[in-house]
Write an enzyme that holds these catalytic residues in place. Structure first.
Site, short mmCIF file in Angstrom:
data_model
loop_
_atom_site.label_atom_id
_atom_site.label_comp_id
_atom_site.label_asym_id
_atom_site.label_seq_id
_atom_site.Cartn_x
_atom_site.Cartn_y
_atom_site.Cartn_z
N CYS A 107 -22.51 22.00 -20.36
CA CYS A 107 -23.28 23.24 -20.25
C CYS A 107 -24.01 23.34 -18.92
O CYS A 107 -24.21 24.44 -18.40
CB CYS A 107 -24.28 23.33 -21.41
N LYS A 142 0.92 2.75 5.67
CA LYS A 142 -0.11 1.83 6.13
C LYS A 142 0.38 0.39 6.19
O LYS A 142 0.16 -0.31 7.18
CB LYS A 142 -1.34 1.92 5.21
N ASN A 157 -10.34 1.39 -6.08
CA ASN A 157 -10.59 1.97 -7.40
C ASN A 157 -10.59 0.87 -8.45
O ASN A 157 -9.89 -0.13 -8.35
CB ASN A 157 -9.57 3.05 -7.74
N ASP A 177 0.87 -1.17 0.00
CA ASP A 177 0.00 0.00 0.00
C ASP A 177 0.91 1.22 0.00
O ASP A 177 1.79 1.34 0.85
CB ASP A 177 -0.91 0.01 1.23
#
Length: 1443
Positions: free
Chosen positions: A590, A486, A535, A462
């Site tokens: 937009c 970690k 992720n 990690d």
């Protein structure tokens, strides 16, 4: 009023939002405050008790009392991780207390080792009992009832466990599911019927309540309390007659779901035992819960009677346990034995699961947030027991194999045996991620004894450092660890649980760039990989590596109270990447820039402003300062090319940062911030209102500011308003840091400077364009470029005149977790000011932080449960001598849990799709192998021999082309005899990296003839595995899959798949053309790519031929029979089946033609735009996806299935009328695919079209008595028709359209018109005869009625209970169904009055509202839902047709 609501209004401490942030996002702030006021007692600090205590202390319960009277034994050490070997014989609570208390210093932990008494119990809100005899449970149950307290019981015995909840009578649940409330825009409200129409699917359910705001016309609705609703369709719901006396609706409005309290009644334990309410755990074992209920009661009785727990593999104790069961209990004998044999077992992973769920039940009880368990949940993990496929078949274990040895693994060896335990000790695992799940996995694996032998090892990596917010659920970390790695801290902490565990901490990211570290030797030495990532991109990469190296992957994830586990098993299941995650929702450009409607739009806008002001501008300026020449080269040669508008913007940004807006003092930063305020919140808005004033109309005559467009208003700065000053303060603070100055932190001083800045009255600019939609935005130049006065060359010249020695800027990256940096204050104030511009409800600091920081809700309870489930699946991978167990796929469990409901779902993983080449089977886990030395020519010969026929046309390595059949003769002469490795290095101009032990070679081989059934793609390339080339000293590893997107056309892209190799036998894999669609379809049907390909083929009515040919070829290539029925000219229907047409019982039908004009496809990652997207190529694609799935997984049922695709549906239905000539087509069911907003049709409305002729008398209008106006008579008739209450029923109401009116002469307006005519089209829910009769009575001979056409409504098949969750709606349009045997299938009568057992369905994705419009579209999510429902319909109808 709920007690929780009352308590939340009391005095409360300041909540530590940094510590509890992720949990607050999961539970809500009010729920968190209730936790901080509560007190609980936990009795029994064994494996389950310590897990519950750990989760509740991390969760922030105000007071936790730890109670136990039992002494620690060796059995405890298998699961109780806060006990040490030196604690054997000590009180479990006493030995664990200090280790529990240090988890969270904001929680008051106390200890009690005395017997439980009623006096003690009544002091706590909730009592949690574990390891508690049933007799004592019953006694405490009476106590808690007397004092109005709550009780939860949890217990684990071996592979079985349970939870019981008694929350008393009238327990109030404030929020049943913990989900965000639904919000939506209103399109219309019918005050008579009570129907409310929404712009998008509302997502509500029957019984939900809604409040309204911003409705115009019917403004009384805005003042109503929450109204209960009935769902009528995805975009329609009903509010009853509440609005019948209100004003008519005119426009606008928003709806918002309001969660109403619900009340639950619980039985006391004594009654619940006799009349249990049990929540299912595994829907595949619905008979287990009731049996386990009886077994746990029997176990308690046996232990009380015989003073012992059943011994492992002891049939005498099995009989004793059976004696305690009621007569004729129905308990399965095998289940009885499993339960008895493992009753002494104590497994940390089981405790993790049951302890996580039970702790969440505690939180729900305290907070009244989310639906609590009612009342029992029995958990069963017996699938983890090895069977006859394993060397550790538990059926062969003897008592001595499982006997206790006074060892920390006694509780686990009791179930699996000591040889199995030794195998665990020598396993090598890789954990990717050391966050919340990673910590829990480490804890479980260490306690299980994994990697505790001399050959065992756990590697964990990690790259992140510990933050304060991690401490709430990543329980291996303490405050002193903040800022450290970690993985290092986790590895150190877990050795305290089991000093024998061998663990290696790493801090590298697993990605292509680190392949020299995570190389063949690294992965080749592993037995299993466990993902603990947050992720999708990283998960996919690890998945690819696991497929490449033939390693099992245990994938998991959480989102608040939701969690999932996926098992990826070599040669057995599909890979993680095979099931794509839904695309992230993006905000249209937009909407974000000019027309926000929601607070998350303004937050994202503010986040973008932060990046532009403090990150991007500083990076560009520093790039220029570091090397001016390189900066200008970057502008000219960057890929992708930078447009002139972008260059001008970038140059202007650098000039501003280094010159025109460069501050010389902190006061300048305040001035700059004040000017920024004026630009963002006044001038830009004023400019927009100049172009589009509030009363502005579109060219169609509609109000510009309406619907989803909110008319803004400009703001005037007021330093006395906190949000105004917050913006100036935060913006200037960060600006000062950007220029390495000390910020001004005195707010009064900041206000004083801001107030001193002078502005001239704003004058709107001319020539400014503001895009009103994304298409216009693409047409206009990049934002800001239009306002630049100098061209690019002039800007460059200005830059070159700057001082060369300017100091660099401090580019600032957004950091959400340090409130001192003012980043969140900037975004909060900036967002809320823009929200004020547009009258959008603002968001507080904490909500803004969650959205801007993209914080994922998380809670320790879900993490504990999910990690426990992962470790249960890990047990199924174990076989002797380091081998992977040949576990049957039906024993593996993918799992999904939602602790808020609570809900648990388990399913067998999807199998790896099986294919063949040259009669050789292969899956995603296989590859072809060739070994060095080999020339290019030898490789060609080897592949052609292996495949058996065909010729190689291309060899590639990555993007490099090593050989093509169309090379020049000179190149072929040089390349063919060349060593393959040398050829690769020559073409790529790079040496092959030393860590590469094999090379992936892409070989395309073209089919030479059509005499065999070898699978090919549409370009003729044979579907074979990828080829892998091994060097002399290389090892055979297994395979890696890499996905890349390669453009094929402007609107279409496909995927190329590449592979590498691994270290088990069974080798095979392949190369496929990166330039065609069909290689994807044949590898794995890709709905997105297939639909785009369909939409690229124009097939307007009358021109369906090419599309029909495309589908026919594709389905034949996929193994289906295709009958082409000629309709007229080259137009043909397609009838598709696996068998003969006469064997088709179920027909899925849609149409090949589309309306005009043709609109080419576009896909933005979420929505397909273009002609046919929903009517009906989207439906065809979904049906084909479903059919291919059935072909693969339910082939026998698929043989009953037929696909019918007709021509001419949009005009005349000639195709379906022709189908009636097919004597062999006699289905029992028909499913029509049309856009129904993913609702099952209850009725297909009929149609009645009439022409009304009215006769008058010509005359001059100056003399009324001389003539009679036919138009006046027609207007009166039409007024009567519009007022008339046309029939309605449970399926909806009759609607009509006056589509054509004609009367009088344009050139003679002074003449009474002698004739008038109109055409009216009725859509009916009753027989058309009834409508016609009412029309005759209503008109009463005032007009001639000419019947043009009539079609009665189709009453569709009632919704089966198997599809109870699918919404229903009436179908307001006619379909081909009306012309198939003239409705007889739905009425049960066919030709020759043949009886049918089936009926008809209408279902599809997308909305008919856009089906023929220029903006026809359908979302990928809707289509994927349609595929799933089509499959369920197919399974239901195919089975029902056999009844």
């Amino acid at each position: 009023m709920c007690k929780a609501t009352e308590e939340s209004n009391g005095n409360q401490e300041q909540l530590d939002t940094n510590l509890y942030s992720r949990q607050i996002y999961a539970l809500g702030e009010s729920a968190m405050k209730n936790l901080r006021q509560s007190s609980v007692l936990i009795s029994g600090i064994g494996g389950v008790g310590v897990e519950i205590a750990k989760n509740l202390i991390l969760g922030g319960i105000r007071h936790v009392k730890i109670h136990d009277q039992k002494e620690a034994t060796w059995y405890d050490l298998s699961a109780q991780y806060f006990l040490r070997e030196e604690d054997i014989g000590k009180n479990r609570a006493t030995a664990s207390f200090a280790r529990l208390a240090e988890l969270n210093d904001s929680v008051t932990c106390t200890l009690n080792t005395d017997p439980l008494t009623e006096e003690l119990i009544k002091n706590f809100d909730l009592i949690i009992l574990t390891d508690t005899p049933l007799a004592l449970q019953l006694e405490i149950s009476q106590w808690i009832r007397r004092h109005g307290k709550k009780m939860i019981v949890a217990e684990a015995r071996g592979l079985f466990s349970y939870i019981f909840a008694d929350l008393g009578e009238r327990f109030c649940v404030l929020d049943p599911n913990g989900e965000k409330v639904r919000e939506f825009y209103i399109n219309g409200v019918d005050r008579i019927s009570g129907e409310v129409f929404t712009q998008e699917p509302h997502g509500l359910m029957n019984g939900d309540s809604v409040v309204f705001s911003e409705i115009k016309g019917m403004n009384q609705l805005n003042d109503c309390q929450a109204l209960p609703i009935t769902v009528k369709g995805p975009s329609v719901f009903n509010i009853g007659d509440v609005a019948k006396d209100f004003n008519d609706y005119t426009e606008g409005g928003r709806g918002k779901q309001v969660k109403m309290p619900i009340y639950l009644d619980y039985k006391p334990l004594s009654k619940a035992i006799e009349e249990p309410e049990i929540m299912p755990w595994d829907f595949a074992k619905m008979d287990y819960p009731n049996q386990l209920h009886l077994l746990f009661q029997a176990l308690h009785r046996m232990e009380e009677k015989h003073d012992r727990t059943p011994r492992p593999k002891n049939d005498v104790d099995v009989d004793l346990l059976q004696n305690e069961l009621p007569e004729n209990s129905g308990v399965d004998k095998d289940l009885l034995k499993m339960f008895s044999y493992g009753a002494r077992g104590n497994l940390v992973n089981i405790c993790s699961v049951v302890g996580g769920i039970a702790a969440q039940e505690v939180m729900k009880t305290i907070t009244h947030h989310m639906t609590p368990l009612k009342q029992y949940l029995y958990l069963d993990h017996s699938d983890a027991l090895p069977g006859d496929w394993s060397s550790f078949d538990t059926a062969k274990l003897k008592a001595q194999d499982c006997s206790a040895r006074d060892h920390r693994y006694d509780g686990q060896a009791t179930i699996f045996g000591w040889e199995y335990q030794e195998e665990l000790a020598n396993r090598k695992l890789f954990i990717v991620g050391s966050g919340a799940i990673g910590c829990e996995l480490l804890k479980n694996l260490a306690m299980m004894g994994v990697a505790c032998g001399k050959n065992g090892l756990i590697k964990i990596t990690d790259m992140d450092q510990i933050e304060t917010s991690n401490l709430n659920r990543q329980f291996l970390f303490r405050k002193t660890d903040v800022g450290q790695k970690k993985s290092v801290c986790a590895a150190r902490a877990v050795k305290a649980f089991n000093p024998a565990v061998n663990i290696e901490a790493m801090s590298e990211r697993v990605c292509p760039e680190t392949e020299p570290i995570f190389n063949d030797e690294f992965f080749g030495g592993l037995h299993c990989v466990l993902n603990a990532l947050d992720n999708v991109e990283a998960r996919r990469y690890v998945d690819q590596q696991c497929v490449f190296y033939g390693l099992p992957l245990l994938e998991s994830g959480t989102l608040g109270t939701k969690g999932n586990v996926q098992v990826v098993y070599p040669h057995l299941t599909e890979s993680y990447s095979a099931s794509p995650d839904p695309p992230e929702q993006t905000i249209p450009y937009c909407t974000l820039k000019n027309f926000p409607t929601e607070i998350h739009h303004t937050i994202q806008w503010a986040r973008d402003k932060f990046e532009a002001l403090y990150t991007q501008a500083a990076e560009l300026a520093n790039r220029y300062l570091n090397d001016q020449d390189a900066f200008f080269r970057y502008l000219e040669s960057s890929e992708p090319r930078i447009s002139d508008g972008q260059k001008a913007e970038m140059l202007t940004a650098v000039l501003k940062a280094l010159d025109s807006e460069r501050p010389s003092a902190p006061e300048d930063c305040v001035t700059w911030a004040r000017k920024l305020f004026e630009e963002y919140f006044h001038d830009t808005i004023a400019q927009m209102l100049h172009l589009f004033p509030p009363e502005h109309l579109t060219k169609n005559g509609q109000r510009f500011w309406g619907g989803a467009k909110r008319c803004p208003h400009a703001l005037r700065f007021d330093a006395n308003k906190d949000v105004h000053l917050d913006f100036i303060f935060a913006a200037s603070f960060i600006r000062s840091q950007e220029y390495n100055m000390k910020p001004i932190t005195d707010r009064e001083r900041v206000a004083q400077i801001a107030n001193s800045v002078q502005f001239t009255e704003f004058v709107p600019k001319s020539g400014v364009k503001i895009a009103t939609n994304d298409e216009e935005a693409r047409e206009f130049e990049r934002p800001g470029a239009q306002d630049l006065l100098q061209d690019t060359e002039a800007l460059i010249e200005r830059l070159k005149k700057l001082k060369p020695d300017l100091p660099a800027l401090n580019h600032i990256d957004f950091e959400k977790d340090d409130d001192r940096n003012q980043h969140i204050m900037f975004i909060t104030s900036c967002s809320n000011l823009r929200a004020e511009n547009y009258d959008i409800e603002s968001a507080d600091f904490f909500k803004t932080k969650g959205i801007a920081g993209r914080i994922i809700p998380a809670i320790a309870t879900t993490t504990a449960a999910v990690s426990g489930l992962v470790c249960v699946e890990f047990l199924k991978t174990i076989d002797a001598n380091g081998c992977l167990a040949k576990t049957p796929i039906e024993r593996l469990k993918n799992g999904f849990i939602n602790l808020s409901l609570p809900l648990t779902c388990f399913s067998q993983p999807t199998g790896a799709p099986r294919k063949k080449y040259n009669d050789k089977p292969w899956t995603v886990w296989d590859s072809l192998e060739v070994r060095a030395p080999m020339t290019t020519q030898q490789l060609i010969q080897w592949v052609e021999n292996e495949v058996g026929q065909g010729s190689v046309v291309s060899i590639g390595y990555g993007v490099a082309s090593i050989y093509t059949s169309f090379m020049t003769p000179a190149k072929k002469t040089a390349r063919l005899p060349m060593d393959l490795r040398k050829a690769i290095e020559e073409v790529t101009q790079k040496a092959i990296p030393s860590h590469k032990k094999s090379l992936i070679i892409d070989v395309l081989i073209e089919k030479e003839n059509d005499d065999n059934d070898m699978l090919v793609d549409e370009d003729g390339y044979i579907d074979i595995p990828y080829t892998q080339y091994f060097g002399d000293a290389f090892h055979s590893y297994q395979y890696q899959y890499i996905e890349s997107t390669i453009p094929v056309s402007n609107q279409f892209s496909t995927h190329a798949y590449q592979w590498q190799s691994k270290n088990h036998g069974n080798v095979h894999i392949f190369s496929r053309s990166p330039f065609s669609t069909f290689e994807i379809v044949m590898e794995k049907f890709n709905l997105t790519n297939f639909l785009i390909k369909c939409m690229e083929i124009e097939s307007t009515t009358g021109d369906e031929g090419k599309f029909a040919d495309f589908l026919a070829k594709f389905m034949r290539d996929s193994g289906w029979n295709v009958v082409e029925q000629l309709v007229e000219n080259e137009r043909k229907n397609l009838i598709i089946s696996l068998g003969a047409m006469k064997d088709i019982d179920v027909v899925f039908c849609s149409h090949l033609d589309t309306v005009s004009p043709y609109i080419p496809p576009k896909f933005d990652g979420q929505i397909f735009w273009g002609r046919g997207s929903n009517d009906a190529k989207g439906q065809i694609s979904a049906m084909i996806s479903m059919a291919l799935d059935l072909q693969k997984n339910h082939e026998e049922l698929a043989k009953k299935l037929g696909l019918l695709f007709t021509v001419g549906e949009e005009c005349g239905n000639c195709g379906m009328k022709k189908v009636n000539e097919l004597d062999d087509l006699n289905p029992k069911f028909m499913i029509i695919g049309e856009p129904s907003e993913n609702s099952l049709g209850t009725i297909q409305k009929g149609g009645l079209k009439v022409l009304l002729n009215v006769t008058g008398k010509a005359g001059h209008s100056s003399y009324p008595g001389t003539g009679e106006s036919a138009v006046h008579k027609m207007v009166e008739i039409l007024a009567d028709i519009m007022k008339h209450p046309w029939p309605k029923n449970e399926h909806g109401e009759t609607t009509f359209n006056i589509g054509y009116v004609n009367g009088g002469e344009q050139n003679f307006p002074a003449t009474w018109p002698p004739k008038a005519e109109t055409i009216i089209f009725f859509r009916t829910v009753t027989d058309t005869d009834e409508i016609y009769k009412q029309l005759e009575i209503l008109i009463n001979r005032r007009a001639e009625i000419v019947l043009l056409s009539e079609i009665d409504p189709e009453k569709l098949h009632p919704k089966p209970h198997e599809l109870a969750d699918i919404p229903t709606a009436s179908i307001p349009f006619t379909t081909d169904l009306c012309h198939f045997w003239r409705r007889d299938i739905s009425k049960g009568v066919g030709r020759q009055n043949k009886e049918f057992v089936g009926g008809a369905f209408v279902y599809g994705a997308g909305s008919a509202l856009t089906a023929h419009a220029d903006d026809e579209h359908v979302s990928l999510a809707e289509l994927e839902k349609a595929v799933a429902v089509y499959k369920r319909l197919a399974l239901y109808t195919c089975k029902a047709s056999s009844c």
